[in-house]
Design an enzyme around this catalytic site. Structure first.
Site, PDB file in Angstrom:
ATOM      1  N   SER A   1       0.840  -1.202   0.000  1.00  0.00           N
ATOM      2  CA  SER A   1       0.000   0.000   0.000  1.00  0.00           C
ATOM      3  C   SER A   1       0.875   1.253   0.000  1.00  0.00           C
ATOM      4  CB  SER A   1      -0.932  -0.007   1.211  1.00  0.00           C
ATOM      5  OG  SER A   1      -0.176  -0.057   2.398  1.00  0.00           O
TER       6      SER A   1
ATOM      7  N   LEU B   1       1.547   3.252  -2.404  1.00  0.00           N
ATOM      8  CA  LEU B   1       2.374   3.396  -3.604  1.00  0.00           C
ATOM      9  C   LEU B   1       2.081   4.698  -4.348  1.00  0.00           C
ATOM     10  CD1 LEU B   1       2.511  -0.093  -5.370  1.00  0.00           C
ATOM     11  CD2 LEU B   1       4.400   1.199  -4.393  1.00  0.00           C
TER      12      LEU B   1
ATOM     13  N   LYS C   1      -1.466   5.366  -5.523  1.00  0.00           N
ATOM     14  CA  LYS C   1      -2.609   5.178  -6.430  1.00  0.00           C
ATOM     15  C   LYS C   1      -3.450   6.450  -6.496  1.00  0.00           C
ATOM     16  CE  LYS C   1      -4.505   1.590  -4.412  1.00  0.00           C
ATOM     17  NZ  LYS C   1      -3.582   1.415  -3.271  1.00  0.00           N
TER      18      LYS C   1
ATOM     19  N   GLU D   1     -10.424  -8.444   1.291  1.00  0.00           N
ATOM     20  CA  GLU D   1     -11.447  -7.393   1.286  1.00  0.00           C
ATOM     21  C   GLU D   1     -11.696  -6.824  -0.109  1.00  0.00           C
ATOM     22  OE1 GLU D   1      -9.181  -6.941   5.246  1.00  0.00           O
ATOM     23  OE2 GLU D   1      -8.714  -7.366   3.151  1.00  0.00           O
TER      24      GLU D   1
ATOM     25  N   LYS E   1      14.348  -4.358  -9.584  1.00  0.00           N
ATOM     26  CA  LYS E   1      13.855  -5.730  -9.707  1.00  0.00           C
ATOM     27  C   LYS E   1      12.415  -5.736 -10.236  1.00  0.00           C
ATOM     28  CE  LYS E   1      17.302  -8.298  -8.349  1.00  0.00           C
ATOM     29  NZ  LYS E   1      17.898  -9.243  -9.326  1.00  0.00           N
TER      30      LYS E   1
ATOM     31  N   CYS F   1     -10.358  25.611  13.819  1.00  0.00           N
ATOM     32  CA  CYS F   1     -11.244  24.734  14.583  1.00  0.00           C
ATOM     33  C   CYS F   1     -10.900  24.794  16.075  1.00  0.00           C
ATOM     34  CB  CYS F   1     -11.197  23.318  14.022  1.00  0.00           C
ATOM     35  SG  CYS F   1     -12.602  22.304  14.538  1.00  0.00           S
ATOM     36  N   LEU F   2     -10.283  23.752  16.621  1.00  0.00           N
ATOM     37  CA  LEU F   2      -9.858  23.808  18.024  1.00  0.00           C
ATOM     38  C   LEU F   2      -8.916  24.985  18.239  1.00  0.00           C
ATOM     39  CD1 LEU F   2      -9.765  22.504  20.864  1.00  0.00           C
ATOM     40  CD2 LEU F   2      -7.849  21.128  20.064  1.00  0.00           C
TER      41      LEU F   2
ATOM     42  N   HIS G   1     -12.748  24.569   8.628  1.00  0.00           N
ATOM     43  CA  HIS G   1     -11.457  24.047   8.153  1.00  0.00           C
ATOM     44  C   HIS G   1     -11.184  24.601   6.754  1.00  0.00           C
ATOM     45  CE1 HIS G   1     -10.383  20.949  11.182  1.00  0.00           C
ATOM     46  NE2 HIS G   1     -11.681  20.947  11.415  1.00  0.00           N
TER      47      HIS G   1
ATOM     48  N   GLU H   1      -8.662  24.568   4.961  1.00  0.00           N
ATOM     49  CA  GLU H   1      -7.784  23.731   4.131  1.00  0.00           C
ATOM     50  C   GLU H   1      -8.561  22.796   3.205  1.00  0.00           C
ATOM     51  OE1 GLU H   1      -8.023  21.429   8.141  1.00  0.00           O
ATOM     52  OE2 GLU H   1      -8.180  23.496   7.403  1.00  0.00           O
TER      53      GLU H   1
END
Length: 543
Positions: A17, A19, A21, A152, A190, A383-384, A517, A519
């Site tokens: 995982s 990578l 995607k 899964e 490889k 936020c906080l 937020h 962002e």
């Protein structure tokens, strides 16, 4: 609107995982959009959680919030930032949501007493949702989380396999992202992990049309040829994805390898010529900026920077537009509690206190805010961070020594921040919440209107009196203290249906706390105005 093409690109990953995607999907989507196509994106998450909202940031990275209030995977943030678009809950779903929906239908008798199975019932539910996300789009890019071979992920791969037959081969393309490791002792890249990963995919019934090779260094042509032959892929469909100085360079790297040619050929799209001039100039400013600004990022999930992904990306967007490198100084708020603020904030241009949940590190954040306010350093609290700026002001200016949030001290005599019993959510529905409500369903989530005060930093930043920003929080600023705070010099400059959305300090060069937020709405081509204004103010601050 002209008729849509209804083409699908399915992106899978192999070997391990993380990578890239999501960046691959976003980059290909960016090029297709720049070529004039209507592009949609969908992230499939194979985990059984209904959403990532209650998962620890350390477990899953950031929870991204869409405008309609869905808590989603952080890859949706990449999609929005790259494609300069706003997505909804239809652009992300989990195995948990699929099974929940199928079980609810079974309970209502919608399957007429049939035996419920993964094939066809689960697979059909997945298909329906994929097609829903494709409505109104020429191309839907579908990214499957996890790794080929995961238990899964199998129902999703079966769905992709079936859709190729149902839609026709010229309407479906399979892209596989895989690892090309460099073995230092042998001194070579490889190919075997890639070969094994493709074999596994083919065993399931999916033959990839394109391979994206994640590598730390350029891939020689003879190696690409070897992979093309052994994996039965055209050589021009073997694309390298080497480490880039910024993720926003990836579409440019893909374009340099003519990535759209094999895509256009497979999906019969004709000749594609993406217009990437503006993108290229922004990327060149990220890589070679003319100046630097130093921002202290005060937080507590610093062990995993992914938990603040949208915010760090938003700072990069602002820097690109100001032609400045935003140098982030990561400051652990617990360290401020031990050593004081000056040690960590004495030489920075701006102080940013981010959101978060729980009491750990809060006093350090409050101390950082006090230091930024008193030393006149540009400050942004999110936020906080906004709530704590009000608590800090109440303690140190109003003299309410035990001022606090009911989140941290339910018995405080001065609850500057409290839990309101009810509010209207993003869809206009009345929500009720208490301290015992389940965590997953009690937050103010999604996009809300905010009315902005004239002459404020907020108004100057947005150049507007009405703005729309996204939220993810449970507790609210207490309006009972508004009059006392405003008399002492902390103004409320943003409101939403009577709730306090933004505060500023009068005698300060640039001080802003926002409940939302910002962002989440920042894009490379359109940075968020509040964050852009904060970085600009910081760049003008002289230490």
């Amino acid at each position: 609107m002209s008729e849509t093409l209804n083409k699908y690109i399915f992106i899978t990953g192999g070997v391990l995982s993380s990578l890239g995607k999501g960046i691959t999907a976003a980059s290909i989507g960016t090029l297709l959009k720049a070529a004039g196509l209507r592009v949609g994106v969908l992230k499939l998450d194979p985990y059984i959680n209904v959403d990532p909202g209650t998962m620890s940031p350390l477990e899953h990275g950031e929870v991204f919030v869409t405008k309609d209030g869905a808590e989603t995977d952080l890859d949706l943030g990449h999609y929005e930032r790259f494609l300069d678009t706003s997505l909804t809950r239809a652009n992300n779903f989990t195995t948990g949501q699929i099974y929940k929906s199928v079980i609810e239908k079974e309970r209502k008798g919608e399957y007429l007493g049939k035996t419920i199975q993964v094939v066809p019932h689960i697979v059909n539910e997945i298909k329906e949702r994929i097609k829903l996300a494709a409505e109104g789009k020429d191309i839907l890019i579908v990214e499957l989380g996890g790794t080929t071979g995961d238990i899964e992920g199998l129902p999703y791969l079966e769905t992709f396999r079936q859709m190729k037959h149902e839609l026709g081969r010229r309407n479906v393309m399979n892209i596989h992202v895989t690892l090309l490791p460099y073995i230092k002792a042998a001194g070579e890249l490889k190919t075997k992990p890639t070969q094994h990963s493709v074999q596994e995919l083919r065993r399931i019934g999916i033959a990839p049309h394109m391979l994206i090779l994640r590598a730390e260094q350029p891939v020689p042509m003879d190696l690409k040829r070897k992979i093309a032959y052994s994996c039965d892929v055209e050589i021009e469909s073997v694309i390298e994805a080497i480490d880039a100085p910024t993720i926003y360079k990836v579409p440019i790297n893909f374009q340099a390898q003519n990535v759209l040619e094999p895509i256009a050929r497979q999906l019969e799209l004709g000749e594609l010529a993406p217009k990437m001039d503006e993108w290229n100039s922004l990327v060149s400013r990220i890589i070679s900026p003319s100046g630097e600004v130093k921002i202290a990022f005060v937080g507590k999930y610093l062990g995993l920077k992914e938990s603040y992904k949208s915010l760090t990306e938003a700072l990069i967007h602002a820097g690109a537009h100001l032609d400045k490198k935003v140098k982030i100084e990561w400051v652990d708020s617990e360290k401020i509690e031990e050593d004081g603020a000056e040690k960590y904030l004495g030489d920075v241009d701006g102080v940013l206190v981010a959101g978060g949940f729980g009491q750990r590190g809060v006093e350090g954040k409050i101390e950082a805010i006090r230091y930024a306010r008193e030393e006149k350093i540009p400050f942004l609290g999110i936020c906080l961070g906004m709530q704590l700026s009000m608590i800090e002001f109440a303690r140190n200016v109003l003299g309410y020594e035990d001022a606090n949030s009911m989140e941290f001290d339910p018995a405080t005599r001065h609850p500057i921040v409290y839990l309101i019993d009810e509010f209207i959510d993003a869809s206009g529905t009345r929500q009720v919440r208490t301290t015992t409500s389940p965590l997953g369903g009690t937050m103010r989530l999604g996009e809300y209107r905010c009315d902005v005060k004239k002459g404020s930093n907020l108004e100057k930043a947005y150049d507007n009196h009405t703005i729309f920003e996204r939220h993810r929080h449970r507790y609210e600023a207490n309006p009972l203290y508004r009059e006392a705070l405003e008399k002492a010099g902390m103004e409320v400059t943003g409101e939403s249906h009577g709730l306090i959305e933004a505060v500023e300090v009068k005698d300060h060069p640039w001080f802003l706390g926002v409940q939302f937020h910002p962002e989440f709405t920042s894009r490379l081509q359109h940075p968020n105005p509040a964050i852009l204004s904060f970085v600009e103010a910081s760049s003008k601050h002289s230490r």
